[in-house]
Design an enzyme around this catalytic site. Structure first.
Site, PDB file in Angstrom:
ATOM      1  N   ASP A 106      20.332   2.003   2.013  1.00 18.62           N
ATOM      2  CA  ASP A 106      20.052   1.488   3.345  1.00 18.62           C
ATOM      3  C   ASP A 106      21.198   1.885   4.271  1.00 18.62           C
ATOM      4  O   ASP A 106      22.097   2.637   3.884  1.00 18.62           O
ATOM      5  CB  ASP A 106      19.855  -0.027   3.309  1.00 18.62           C
ATOM      6  CG  ASP A 106      18.919  -0.517   4.409  1.00 18.62           C
ATOM      7  OD1 ASP A 106      18.239   0.322   5.029  1.00 18.62           O
ATOM      8  OD2 ASP A 106      18.861  -1.726   4.640  1.00 18.62           O
ATOM      9  N   ILE A 107      21.197   1.363   5.474  1.00 22.54           N
ATOM     10  CA  ILE A 107      22.154   1.800   6.490  1.00 22.54           C
ATOM     11  C   ILE A 107      23.599   1.659   6.026  1.00 22.54           C
ATOM     12  O   ILE A 107      24.411   2.559   6.206  1.00 22.54           O
ATOM     13  CB  ILE A 107      21.947   0.994   7.794  1.00 22.54           C
ATOM     14  CG1 ILE A 107      20.583   1.320   8.412  1.00 22.54           C
ATOM     15  CG2 ILE A 107      23.043   1.312   8.803  1.00 22.54           C
ATOM     16  CD1 ILE A 107      20.226   0.448   9.592  1.00 22.54           C
ATOM     17  N   CYS A 138       0.795  -1.228   0.000  1.00 18.74           N
ATOM     18  CA  CYS A 138       0.000   0.000   0.000  1.00 18.74           C
ATOM     19  C   CYS A 138       0.828   1.279   0.000  1.00 18.74           C
ATOM     20  O   CYS A 138       0.497   2.230  -0.725  1.00 18.74           O
ATOM     21  CB  CYS A 138      -0.934  -0.004   1.203  1.00 18.74           C
ATOM     22  SG  CYS A 138      -2.024  -1.434   1.241  1.00 18.74           S
ATOM     23  N   ARG A 181      15.176   0.274   2.717  1.00 23.60           N
ATOM     24  CA  ARG A 181      15.129  -0.969   1.947  1.00 23.60           C
ATOM     25  C   ARG A 181      14.384  -2.049   2.713  1.00 23.60           C
ATOM     26  O   ARG A 181      14.721  -3.232   2.655  1.00 23.60           O
ATOM     27  CB  ARG A 181      16.533  -1.441   1.564  1.00 23.60           C
ATOM     28  CG  ARG A 181      16.517  -2.385   0.322  1.00 23.60           C
ATOM     29  CD  ARG A 181      17.899  -2.912  -0.038  1.00 23.60           C
ATOM     30  NE  ARG A 181      18.823  -1.839  -0.343  1.00 23.60           N
ATOM     31  CZ  ARG A 181      20.063  -1.763   0.140  1.00 23.60           C
ATOM     32  NH1 ARG A 181      20.531  -2.708   0.964  1.00 23.60           N
ATOM     33  NH2 ARG A 181      20.841  -0.755  -0.185  1.00 23.60           N
ATOM     34  N   SER A 182      13.360  -1.652   3.458  1.00 30.64           N
ATOM     35  CA  SER A 182      12.563  -2.635   4.181  1.00 30.64           C
ATOM     36  C   SER A 182      11.754  -3.462   3.191  1.00 30.64           C
ATOM     37  O   SER A 182      11.495  -3.031   2.057  1.00 30.64           O
ATOM     38  CB  SER A 182      11.619  -1.941   5.167  1.00 30.64           C
ATOM     39  OG  SER A 182      10.567  -1.291   4.465  1.00 30.64           O
TER      40      SER A 182
END
Length: 382
Positions: free
Chosen positions: A225-226, A156, A202-203
């Site tokens: 990302d990290i 979503c 980047r989950s």
């Protein structure tokens, strides 16, 4: 009250985007007379952000005519509760408010939360996070059937970002080729061809699927990302030595999704004329000390569009998997009721009448009822 944007900055009101989607939802909830699409949300954590999202969902769904129910369960009882909802024909959509177990590993491989995502039946997965939909997204498969009648559901928040880009005019329109928003039109160039995007997150729920959707639609995407940055183009993902600042400086679109107050991107790093979409609950952009005449478009408060996209996915599933059988059942019930009336009328006919008149009337009524049900479904599915 929101503070005024700096000079040269255009702030987008996401209420307008969400309301356009919700107007469609309010129309479509009535497609089956006497039946309301039912969405069940499972809350199995004490995360205040998850509870707030659940409350937002409930308020919006109720206002739009969706039957919304939140079920609070203990984490260890969630799998059984999901199985029960999957089997219940009165439930048309299911979502889970994450995290539940966080990164805790599963006996079956991956994480426990991964297992929960895959536990939801595809025909009820409004978040598009089960294996069937994840696999379709990353392989750029837009339909789940050979007849191309059942659209794939996408997550979503990524879908909300696409809807925001469509509204602004960066993304060149909704798909005629699949996904409930976004997609390569079969006869023309990809809707993001030539665009460069950076996604800071980047989950598996937001950043990674969003980067894939943008890449599938023709963009070159920096996935940040990290501890790493990858460049994603359609079907490929390659590590790069570019720094976050370099990636942002090349990008037409920057999506910020870092769930921390501490992270701030200096707005001076933006390319002039860029679009910045803040999907984090925290403002990830520092525009307090802009230098020069920097211009960009800023999109905050994407959550309200996310909730509208959630409802929209529910209605897509409802049309594809639930409404046809409900309409068929109602048509059969109507035909049976008319049959009883015809039978009573037949009893009053003269004895010499062999019943052919009654049979003809019954056949006509049954045919009209069936055609009416099909016509309603087709109109609502457009």
């Amino acid at each position: 009250m929101a503070t005024a944007p700096p000079p040269g900055v255009t702030r987008v009101d996401t209420t307008v985007i969400a309301e356009a989607l919700r107007a469609e939802i309010r129309r479509d909830v009535t497609m089956v007379p006497g039946v309301t699409p039912r969405l069940v949300g499972f809350l199995a954590n004490r995360d205040p952000a998850a509870r707030k999202y659940a409350e937002w969902t409930g308020r919006a769904a109720t206002k739009d005519g969706v039957d919304y129910e939140i079920r609070e369960v203990e984490p260890v009882a969630l799998e059984a509760a999901l199985d029960e909802a999957n089997a219940d024909p009165g439930v048309h959509g299911i979502l889970i408010y994450y995290p539940v177990f966080g990164a805790a590993p599963s006996f079956f491989g991956g994480s426990m939360d991964d297992q929960l995502r895959d536990r939801i039946a595809p025909e009820k997965d409004v978040e598009g996070l089960c294996h069937a939909y994840r696999s379709a997204l990353y392989r750029n498969v837009r339909f789940m059937d050979g007849a191309r009648s059942h659209k794939a559901i996408v997550p979503c928040t990524p879908l909300a970002v696409i809807k925001c880009l469509e509204h602004i005019g960066v993304h060149k329109g909704a798909s005629t080729n699949g996904h409930s928003g976004g997609g390569h039109r079969g006869g023309g160039p990809p809707p993001l061809e030539g665009k460069v995007c950076t996604v800071v997150n980047r989950s598996e729920v937001v950043g990674r699927p969003l980067a894939a959707m943008l890449a599938n639609d023709g963009a070159t995407v920096y996935s940040v990302d990290i501890d790493s940055i990858y460049v994603m183009v359609k079907g490929t993902m390659t590590k790069t030595d570019a720094t976050p600042v370099e990636a942002v400086g090349r990008s037409d679109v920057v999506v910020l999704g870092v769930p921390s107050k501490a992270y701030k991107l200096d707005a001076d790093a933006l390319k002039d004329g860029a679009v910045v979409i803040n999907v984090s609950t925290f403002k990830n952009l520092d525009d307090s000390n802009l230098k020069g005449n920097k211009t960009y478009t800023y999109v905050p408060l994407v959550g309200r569009v996310t909730v509208a996209c959630l409802e929209r996915s529910l209605l897509t599933l409802y049309k594809q998997y639930h409404a046809p059988s409900l309409l068929s059942s109602k048509a059969s019930s109507t035909t049976a009721s008319v049959s009883k009336l015809i039978a009573k009328a037949t009893q009053a006919l003269p004895a010499e009448d062999d019943g052919r008149v009654a049979k003809a009337v019954l056949a006509l009524v049954a045919g009209l009822a069936a055609l009416g049900a099909v016509a309603v479904l087709r109109r609502r599915a457009l």
